[in-house]
Design an enzyme around this catalytic site. Structure first.
Site, PDB file in Angstrom:
ATOM      1  N   THR A 172     -43.825  -0.103  -8.327  1.00  0.00           N
ATOM      2  CA  THR A 172     -42.928   0.960  -7.981  1.00  0.00           C
ATOM      3  C   THR A 172     -42.304  -0.051  -9.711  1.00  0.00           C
ATOM      4  O   THR A 172     -42.018  -1.358  -9.644  1.00  0.00           O
ATOM      5  CB  THR A 172     -42.546   0.337  -6.973  1.00  0.00           C
ATOM      6  N   GLU A 218     -39.154  -0.874  -8.630  1.00  0.00           N
ATOM      7  CA  GLU A 218     -38.738  -1.720  -7.746  1.00  0.00           C
ATOM      8  C   GLU A 218     -38.726  -2.982  -8.380  1.00  0.00           C
ATOM      9  O   GLU A 218     -38.487  -4.129  -7.505  1.00  0.00           O
ATOM     10  CB  GLU A 218     -38.637  -1.734  -6.521  1.00  0.00           C
ATOM     11  N   TYR A 275     -38.441  -4.644   0.033  1.00  0.00           N
ATOM     12  CA  TYR A 275     -39.636  -3.477  -0.410  1.00  0.00           C
ATOM     13  C   TYR A 275     -39.940  -3.840  -1.650  1.00  0.00           C
ATOM     14  O   TYR A 275     -41.208  -4.301  -1.482  1.00  0.00           O
ATOM     15  CB  TYR A 275     -38.977  -1.976  -0.290  1.00  0.00           C
ATOM     16  N   LYS A 329     -44.157  -5.564  -3.249  1.00  0.00           N
ATOM     17  CA  LYS A 329     -45.194  -4.636  -3.899  1.00  0.00           C
ATOM     18  C   LYS A 329     -45.552  -5.680  -5.539  1.00  0.00           C
ATOM     19  O   LYS A 329     -46.042  -5.171  -5.854  1.00  0.00           O
ATOM     20  CB  LYS A 329     -44.053  -3.822  -4.050  1.00  0.00           C
TER      21      LYS A 329
HETATM   22  P1  NAP Z   1     -43.258   8.243   1.385  1.00  0.00           P
HETATM   23  O1  NAP Z   1     -43.956   9.615   1.408  1.00  0.00           O
HETATM   24  O2  NAP Z   1     -43.025   8.060   1.993  1.00  0.00           O
HETATM   25  O3  NAP Z   1     -45.645   8.738   2.123  1.00  0.00           O
HETATM   26  C1  NAP Z   1     -45.549   6.754   2.572  1.00  0.00           C
HETATM   27  C2  NAP Z   1     -47.427   7.190   3.132  1.00  0.00           C
HETATM   28  O4  NAP Z   1     -47.518   5.628   3.998  1.00  0.00           O
HETATM   29  C3  NAP Z   1     -47.357   8.340   4.747  1.00  0.00           C
HETATM   30  O5  NAP Z   1     -48.761   9.380   4.630  1.00  0.00           O
HETATM   31  C4  NAP Z   1     -47.172   6.774   5.427  1.00  0.00           C
HETATM   32  O6  NAP Z   1     -47.752   7.325   6.971  1.00  0.00           O
HETATM   33  C5  NAP Z   1     -47.912   5.633   4.823  1.00  0.00           C
HETATM   34  N1  NAP Z   1     -47.619   4.700   5.769  1.00  0.00           N
HETATM   35  C6  NAP Z   1     -46.852   4.428   6.162  1.00  0.00           C
HETATM   36  N2  NAP Z   1     -47.042   2.895   6.931  1.00  0.00           N
HETATM   37  C7  NAP Z   1     -48.671   2.898   6.923  1.00  0.00           C
HETATM   38  C8  NAP Z   1     -49.814   2.111   7.615  1.00  0.00           C
HETATM   39  N3  NAP Z   1     -49.099   0.977   8.251  1.00  0.00           N
HETATM   40  N4  NAP Z   1     -50.499   2.388   7.852  1.00  0.00           N
HETATM   41  C9  NAP Z   1     -50.780   3.336   6.920  1.00  0.00           C
HETATM   42  N5  NAP Z   1     -50.823   3.965   6.363  1.00  0.00           N
HETATM   43  C10 NAP Z   1     -49.046   4.220   6.292  1.00  0.00           C
HETATM   44  O7  NAP Z   1     -44.073   8.325  -0.219  1.00  0.00           O
HETATM   45  P2  NAP Z   1     -44.581   8.279  -1.612  1.00  0.00           P
HETATM   46  O8  NAP Z   1     -43.528   9.209  -2.138  1.00  0.00           O
HETATM   47  O9  NAP Z   1     -45.470   9.544  -1.544  1.00  0.00           O
HETATM   48  O10 NAP Z   1     -45.265   7.476  -1.990  1.00  0.00           O
HETATM   49  C11 NAP Z   1     -46.428   6.595  -2.427  1.00  0.00           C
HETATM   50  C12 NAP Z   1     -46.786   5.118  -2.859  1.00  0.00           C
HETATM   51  O11 NAP Z   1     -45.967   5.304  -3.353  1.00  0.00           O
HETATM   52  C13 NAP Z   1     -45.664   4.397  -1.916  1.00  0.00           C
HETATM   53  O12 NAP Z   1     -46.755   3.434  -1.520  1.00  0.00           O
HETATM   54  C14 NAP Z   1     -44.666   4.138  -2.426  1.00  0.00           C
HETATM   55  O13 NAP Z   1     -43.877   3.365  -2.127  1.00  0.00           O
HETATM   56  C15 NAP Z   1     -45.179   4.201  -3.732  1.00  0.00           C
HETATM   57  N6  NAP Z   1     -44.215   4.519  -5.349  1.00  0.00           N
HETATM   58  C16 NAP Z   1     -43.030   6.095  -4.464  1.00  0.00           C
HETATM   59  C17 NAP Z   1     -42.003   5.549  -5.518  1.00  0.00           C
HETATM   60  C18 NAP Z   1     -41.291   7.430  -5.531  1.00  0.00           C
HETATM   61  O14 NAP Z   1     -40.401   7.858  -6.282  1.00  0.00           O
HETATM   62  N7  NAP Z   1     -42.164   8.282  -4.637  1.00  0.00           N
HETATM   63  C19 NAP Z   1     -42.385   5.412  -6.717  1.00  0.00           C
HETATM   64  C20 NAP Z   1     -42.825   3.913  -6.728  1.00  0.00           C
HETATM   65  C21 NAP Z   1     -43.771   3.872  -5.770  1.00  0.00           C
HETATM   66  P3  NAP Z   1     -46.985   8.133   8.084  1.00  0.00           P
HETATM   67  O15 NAP Z   1     -46.838  10.285   7.436  1.00  0.00           O
HETATM   68  O16 NAP Z   1     -47.227   8.653   8.699  1.00  0.00           O
HETATM   69  O17 NAP Z   1     -45.426   8.290   7.226  1.00  0.00           O
HETATM   70  O1  F7E Z   2     -32.332   5.618  -3.635  1.00  0.00           O
HETATM   71  C1  F7E Z   2     -28.850   5.842  -4.182  1.00  0.00           C
HETATM   72  C2  F7E Z   2     -29.472   3.656  -3.056  1.00  0.00           C
HETATM   73  O2  F7E Z   2     -33.555   6.023  -1.044  1.00  0.00           O
HETATM   74  C3  F7E Z   2     -32.117   6.150  -4.787  1.00  0.00           C
HETATM   75  C4  F7E Z   2     -38.528   4.415  -3.332  1.00  0.00           C
HETATM   76  O3  F7E Z   2     -39.624   6.211  -3.557  1.00  0.00           O
HETATM   77  O4  F7E Z   2     -38.091   4.893  -5.571  1.00  0.00           O
HETATM   78  C5  F7E Z   2     -37.061   4.594  -3.957  1.00  0.00           C
HETATM   79  O5  F7E Z   2     -36.371   4.157  -3.909  1.00  0.00           O
HETATM   80  C6  F7E Z   2     -31.541   5.101  -4.880  1.00  0.00           C
HETATM   81  C7  F7E Z   2     -29.909   3.720  -5.272  1.00  0.00           C
HETATM   82  O6  F7E Z   2     -35.152   5.528  -3.534  1.00  0.00           O
HETATM   83  C8  F7E Z   2     -27.744   7.239  -0.662  1.00  0.00           C
HETATM   84  O7  F7E Z   2     -28.835   3.215  -3.022  1.00  0.00           O
HETATM   85  C9  F7E Z   2     -26.640   6.777  -2.849  1.00  0.00           C
HETATM   86  O8  F7E Z   2     -29.770   3.509  -5.654  1.00  0.00           O
HETATM   87  O9  F7E Z   2     -33.748   8.094  -2.849  1.00  0.00           O
HETATM   88  P1  F7E Z   2     -33.534   6.316  -3.093  1.00  0.00           P
HETATM   89  P2  F7E Z   2     -34.869   4.297  -4.355  1.00  0.00           P
HETATM   90  O10 F7E Z   2     -33.931   3.402  -3.327  1.00  0.00           O
HETATM   91  O11 F7E Z   2     -34.439   4.244  -5.682  1.00  0.00           O
HETATM   92  C10 F7E Z   2     -39.035   3.756  -5.527  1.00  0.00           C
HETATM   93  C11 F7E Z   2     -39.191   3.760  -6.970  1.00  0.00           C
HETATM   94  C12 F7E Z   2     -39.409   3.193  -4.371  1.00  0.00           C
HETATM   95  O12 F7E Z   2     -41.144   3.178  -5.259  1.00  0.00           O
HETATM   96  C13 F7E Z   2     -39.099   3.266  -3.576  1.00  0.00           C
HETATM   97  O13 F7E Z   2     -40.965   3.728  -2.550  1.00  0.00           O
HETATM   98  O14 F7E Z   2     -29.818   6.342  -4.545  1.00  0.00           O
HETATM   99  N1  F7E Z   2     -27.982   6.530  -2.999  1.00  0.00           N
HETATM  100  N2  F7E Z   2     -26.699   7.750  -1.480  1.00  0.00           N
HETATM  101  C14 F7E Z   2     -28.969   6.736  -1.258  1.00  0.00           C
HETATM  102  N3  F7E Z   2     -30.186   6.353  -1.127  1.00  0.00           N
HETATM  103  C15 F7E Z   2     -30.762   6.938  -0.360  1.00  0.00           C
HETATM  104  N4  F7E Z   2     -31.414   7.024   0.497  1.00  0.00           N
HETATM  105  N5  F7E Z   2     -29.565   7.293   0.895  1.00  0.00           N
HETATM  106  C16 F7E Z   2     -28.012   7.368   0.490  1.00  0.00           C
HETATM  107  O15 F7E Z   2     -26.942   8.368   1.796  1.00  0.00           O
END
Ligand code: NAP
Ligand code: F7E
Length: 351
Positions: free
Chosen positions: A132, A134, A157, A161
């Site tokens: 990620t 992050e 987080y 990661k």
């Molecule tokens: P998500 O919607 O939050 O999905 C996370 C998945 O992990 C869900 O299926 C969840 O199951 C499962 N999980 C949680 N705890 C677990 C455990 N203890 N054992 C097995 N499975 C578990 O995340 P996503 O947005 O699809 O992202 C997919 C991956 O990419 C994640 O690893 C995330 O950190 C990474 N990532 C995401 C982004 C982004 O912007 N979306 C960017 C960079 C990296 P439940 O449904 O049961 O909760």
């Molecule tokens: O926040 C700001 C918050 O929670 C985006 C995950 O998929 O992407 C995701 O992480 C921004 C941040 O995503 C609210 O502070 C303002 O600056 O949607 P978010 P994230 O933190 O960028 C990365 C790449 C991952 O890997 C992660 O798994 O928006 N923000 N107000 C808020 N965020 C949330 N959630 N809620 C608010 O009310």
């Protein structure tokens, strides 16, 4: 040649569901790990699930990344050709409240899979780690990050990661595993979890369009993110594992927008106009319609993180060249897709 068999952790999540669809279309056998939960947690994959008593290429297994035995047993039973580790506690804000659980799942969970592959001597498995943006966190004066930028995570987080990123690299170098990291910047979609900021906004605005009286409480409106579409990004996860050699890739659009800009663009799609007033914690968003002004957005301190990542923008030049990465969705198209989908959902909820 043996038919390709994929194992996806996190199959019930946003990316897991899109990746499963993509791999089924490519004629893979797809296995997914689901967690036992007291209420249904499979809404994103229900449409592709077929009762295993019938002919299907899609199979689900109970398991958990905190449970080494379940991880080992599933890999041993399925003998996958590709493993996509998408399972994680993926919410940055929540990771400050549950840091140990986040480390167990999003950090050590990765080690559990790699160890199972090593113990079972399944060296032909190709392993994808969901890394990620992050990992970066601190900008160090740079305004764009690539594969060789310095890491400086700012949340539990991000640190979990970071462990996963390095253990993937260490197992590649030490044991010759085909283990690759996709360093993905934020990617969203109509299937994004509702507590992530983009979906929180599109859910709110579309309900407002249908007359809801709710107020939206947000945190840092000025945070900037490089937002792509999850459908484009899961295709890259697959391509990363189709390379001749394991390697790490940044996937990003190269453009960053603030949370406030996301709100403005989503509002425009709905023919809404937002007027912003005040600064800092006092900043408020007013909806202007029918010559009336309605206060609809306020700041709540609780949505700020103890340590904020203010700015993230990625340089995906390597992926453009080596993976032929050509995203189909622009930022505007992504926002439109989310708004249109949530409008349909809001209409269904009303009736
Ligand atoms: P998500 O919607 O939050 O999905 C996370 C998945 O992990 C869900 O299926 C969840 O199951 C499962 N999980 C949680 N705890 C677990 C455990 N203890 N054992 C097995 N499975 C578990 O995340 P996503 O947005 O699809 O992202 C997919 C991956 O990419 C994640 O690893 C995330 O950190 C990474 N990532 C995401 C982004 C982004 O912007 N979306 C960017 C960079 C990296 P439940 O449904 O049961 O909760
Ligand atoms: O926040 C700001 C918050 O929670 C985006 C995950 O998929 O992407 C995701 O992480 C921004 C941040 O995503 C609210 O502070 C303002 O600056 O949607 P978010 P994230 O933190 O960028 C990365 C790449 C991952 O890997 C992660 O798994 O928006 N923000 N107000 C808020 N965020 C949330 N959630 N809620 C608010 O009310």
């Amino acid at each position: 040649m043996r038919r390709k068999v994929a194992l996806i952790t996190g199959i019930t999540g946003q990316d897991g569901s899109y990746l499963a669809e993509l791999l089924l279309k490519k004629n893979y056998k797809v296995h997914g790990v689901i967690r036992k939960s007291s209420s249904f947690n499979t809404s994103r994959i229900d449409h592709i699930y077929v009762d295993p008593h019938n002919k299907t290429n899609f199979f689900l297994h109970y398991g958990d990344l905190t449970d080494s035995n379940s991880v080992y047993n599933i890999i041993n039973k399925i003998r996958p050709t590709e493993v996509y580790n998408l399972g994680a506690q993926s919410h940055v804000g929540v990771s400050f409240e549950n840091p140990e659980f986040t480390a167990e799942v999003s950090g050590i969970g990765t080690l559990r899979i790699l160890e199972a592959i090593r113990f079972l001597n399944m060296k032909k498995i190709k392993f994808y780690q969901a890394s990620t943006s992050e990992l970066f966190g601190e900008t160090y004066g740079k305004n764009i990050f690539n594969e060789i930028s310095k890491f400086h995570p700012k949340s539990p987080y991000g640190v979990a990661k970071l462990y996963s990123y390095w253990i993937t690299s260490v197992y590649r170098e030490s044991y010759g595993l085909f283990a690759s990291n996709g360093i993905l910047f934020n990617h969203e979609s109509p299937r994004r979890g509702e507590t992530f900021v983009t979906r929180k906004i599109t859910r709110f605005l579309t309900k407002k369009k249908l007359g809801s009286k709710e107020i939206l409480y947000l945190g840092n409106l000025n945070a900037k993110r490089d937002w792509g579409h999850a459908k484009d990004y899961v295709e890259m996860q697959w391509r990363i594992l189709q390379q001749k050699k394991p390697d790490d890739f940044v996937i990003a659009t190269g453009k960053a927008f603030s949370v406030k800009q996301f709100i403005d663009i989503a509002s425009k799609v709905l023919n809404f106009k937002i007027e912003w007033k005040g600064k800092g914690l006092k900043e408020q968003g007013y909806l202007i319609h029918n010559n009336k002004k309605e206060l609809i957005i306020k700041i709540d301190k609780k949505y700020f993180r103890p340590n904020e990542v203010d700015y993230l923008k990625g340089d995906a030049s390597k992926a453009f060249k080596q993976l032929n990465f050509k995203p189909k969705y622009s930022f505007k198209k992504l926002v439109e897709d989310m708004v249109e989908s949530d409008l349909i959902l809001a209409e269904k909820e009303i009736h």
